[in-house]
Design an enzyme around this catalytic site. Structure first.
Site, PDB file in Angstrom:
ATOM      1  N   SER A 131      27.575  27.143 105.097  1.00  0.00           N
ATOM      2  CA  SER A 131      27.846  27.792 103.807  1.00  0.00           C
ATOM      3  C   SER A 131      27.246  26.958 102.678  1.00  0.00           C
ATOM      4  O   SER A 131      27.461  25.747 102.627  1.00  0.00           O
ATOM      5  CB  SER A 131      29.360  27.889 103.554  1.00  0.00           C
ATOM      6  OG  SER A 131      29.969  28.697 104.518  1.00  0.00           O
ATOM      7  N   ARG A 185      37.254  33.246 113.598  1.00  0.00           N
ATOM      8  CA  ARG A 185      37.712  32.370 112.520  1.00  0.00           C
ATOM      9  C   ARG A 185      39.225  32.442 112.443  1.00  0.00           C
ATOM     10  O   ARG A 185      39.794  33.245 111.702  1.00  0.00           O
ATOM     11  CB  ARG A 185      37.070  32.796 111.199  1.00  0.00           C
ATOM     12  CG  ARG A 185      37.427  31.914 110.004  1.00  0.00           C
ATOM     13  CD  ARG A 185      36.658  32.364 108.761  1.00  0.00           C
ATOM     14  NE  ARG A 185      36.989  31.581 107.603  1.00  0.00           N
ATOM     15  CZ  ARG A 185      38.069  31.782 106.836  1.00  0.00           C
ATOM     16  NH1 ARG A 185      38.916  32.750 107.116  1.00  0.00           N
ATOM     17  NH2 ARG A 185      38.285  31.013 105.789  1.00  0.00           N
ATOM     18  N   LYS A 193      39.866  34.617 101.743  1.00  0.00           N
ATOM     19  CA  LYS A 193      39.815  33.168 101.947  1.00  0.00           C
ATOM     20  C   LYS A 193      40.642  32.498 100.865  1.00  0.00           C
ATOM     21  O   LYS A 193      40.376  32.688  99.678  1.00  0.00           O
ATOM     22  CB  LYS A 193      38.350  32.703 101.869  1.00  0.00           C
ATOM     23  CG  LYS A 193      38.151  31.259 102.236  1.00  0.00           C
ATOM     24  CD  LYS A 193      36.682  30.870 102.145  1.00  0.00           C
ATOM     25  CE  LYS A 193      36.524  29.416 102.513  1.00  0.00           C
ATOM     26  NZ  LYS A 193      35.140  28.965 102.380  1.00  0.00           N
TER      27      LYS A 193
HETATM   28  N1  3NM Z   1      33.735  32.524 103.352  1.00  0.00           N
HETATM   29  P1  3NM Z   1      36.054  39.299 102.979  1.00  0.00           P
HETATM   30  S1  3NM Z   1      34.142  34.108 101.459  1.00  0.00           S
HETATM   31  C1  3NM Z   1      35.236  33.323 105.157  1.00  0.00           C
HETATM   32  O1  3NM Z   1      32.181  32.206 100.207  1.00  0.00           O
HETATM   33  C2  3NM Z   1      34.661  33.420 103.820  1.00  0.00           C
HETATM   34  O2  3NM Z   1      31.829  31.040 101.988  1.00  0.00           O
HETATM   35  C3  3NM Z   1      33.371  32.762 102.123  1.00  0.00           C
HETATM   36  O3  3NM Z   1      36.212  37.814 103.548  1.00  0.00           O
HETATM   37  C4  3NM Z   1      32.393  31.944 101.366  1.00  0.00           C
HETATM   38  O4  3NM Z   1      34.878  39.907 103.661  1.00  0.00           O
HETATM   39  C5  3NM Z   1      34.994  34.391 102.869  1.00  0.00           C
HETATM   40  O5  3NM Z   1      37.343  39.980 103.400  1.00  0.00           O
HETATM   41  C6  3NM Z   1      35.942  35.531 103.051  1.00  0.00           C
HETATM   42  O6  3NM Z   1      35.922  39.195 101.506  1.00  0.00           O
HETATM   43  C7  3NM Z   1      35.255  36.826 103.329  1.00  0.00           C
END
Ligand code: 3NM
Length: 205
Positions: A111, A40, A140
């Protein structure tokens, strides 16, 4: 390939999530037993163009060496360029219908963060659903409000067999709660990419 097994410890990363060599980080994570990987390369500081492809090729090769599925995020052109096993898309990305027509055998993850998104999603065409953000996250830039564990439980109750991975703010301390709520696995970025002991972090997920 069993998709529910592949979702169990799903590492997502791009160079912008790493404060040291991304290849080293992925290698350590593979050694420690991640079950899937998503490239990503997105957000502030992300690589573009040829540099994005070149790093993708190296990370793709590592995943092949360890026989785990390699996903790309959103970028349809990268699917063929990197011979990816799958793609993960959000609600505003290329449509699942279009992807499924173009790539009949590709693994597709989508998602879904709330009931409105669920209603408009062709769940029957996807291989898994990403549910989140479960907890608040800074990784994000445009992350939505945290949906918490109830969203995982809700999806599980309505779709008993659907492969579900929780995402957002998940780490080795809270991962078990996500599984208990009904997810087949946990998808994490910073808990692994910023870990000072990747083997220990992944063991505890
Ligand atoms: N998608 P971390 S939250 C890429 O809610 C991504 O769909 C999300 O990063 C969603 O593990 C997210 O550092 C970030 O919190 C996840």
């Amino acid at each position: 390939m069993n998709i529910k097994h592949a979702l169990r410890k799903y590492f997502i990363m791009g160079s912008q999530n790493c404060n040291r060599d991304p290849e080293r980080i992925l290698q350590e994570a593979l050694e420690a037993g991640i079950t899937a990987f998503q490239y990503r390369e997105k957000g502030a500081g992300a690589l573009t163009g040829e540099a994005k492809i070149k790093l993708g090729e190296r990370l793709r090769r590592l995943c092949s060496d360890y026989s785990i599925p390699f996903f790309v995020n959103d970028d349809v052109e990268l699917v063929s360029k990197l011979a990816a096993d799958g793609i993960h898309v959000g609600q505003d990305d290329v449509s699942v219908n279009e992807l499924r027509t173009r790539f009949p055998d590709l693994l597709i993850g989508l998602s879904i963060s709330n009931n409105d998104e669920l209603k408009q999603s062709p769940v029957e065409l996807v291989d898994y659903v990403g549910a989140g953000p479960v907890y608040s996250t800074h990784t994000k830039e445009d992350a939505k409000q945290a949906v918490g564990l109830p969203w995982i439980t809700h999806l599980r109750e309505h779709y008993p067999d659907l492969p579900i991975v929780g995402i957002g703010g998940i780490n080795s301390t809270n991962a078990k709660q996500v599984l208990t709520a009904g997810a087949d696995g946990v998808a994490v970025i910073s808990a692994i990419s910023k870990s000072t002991n990747i083997a220990q972090t992944i063991r505890a997920l």
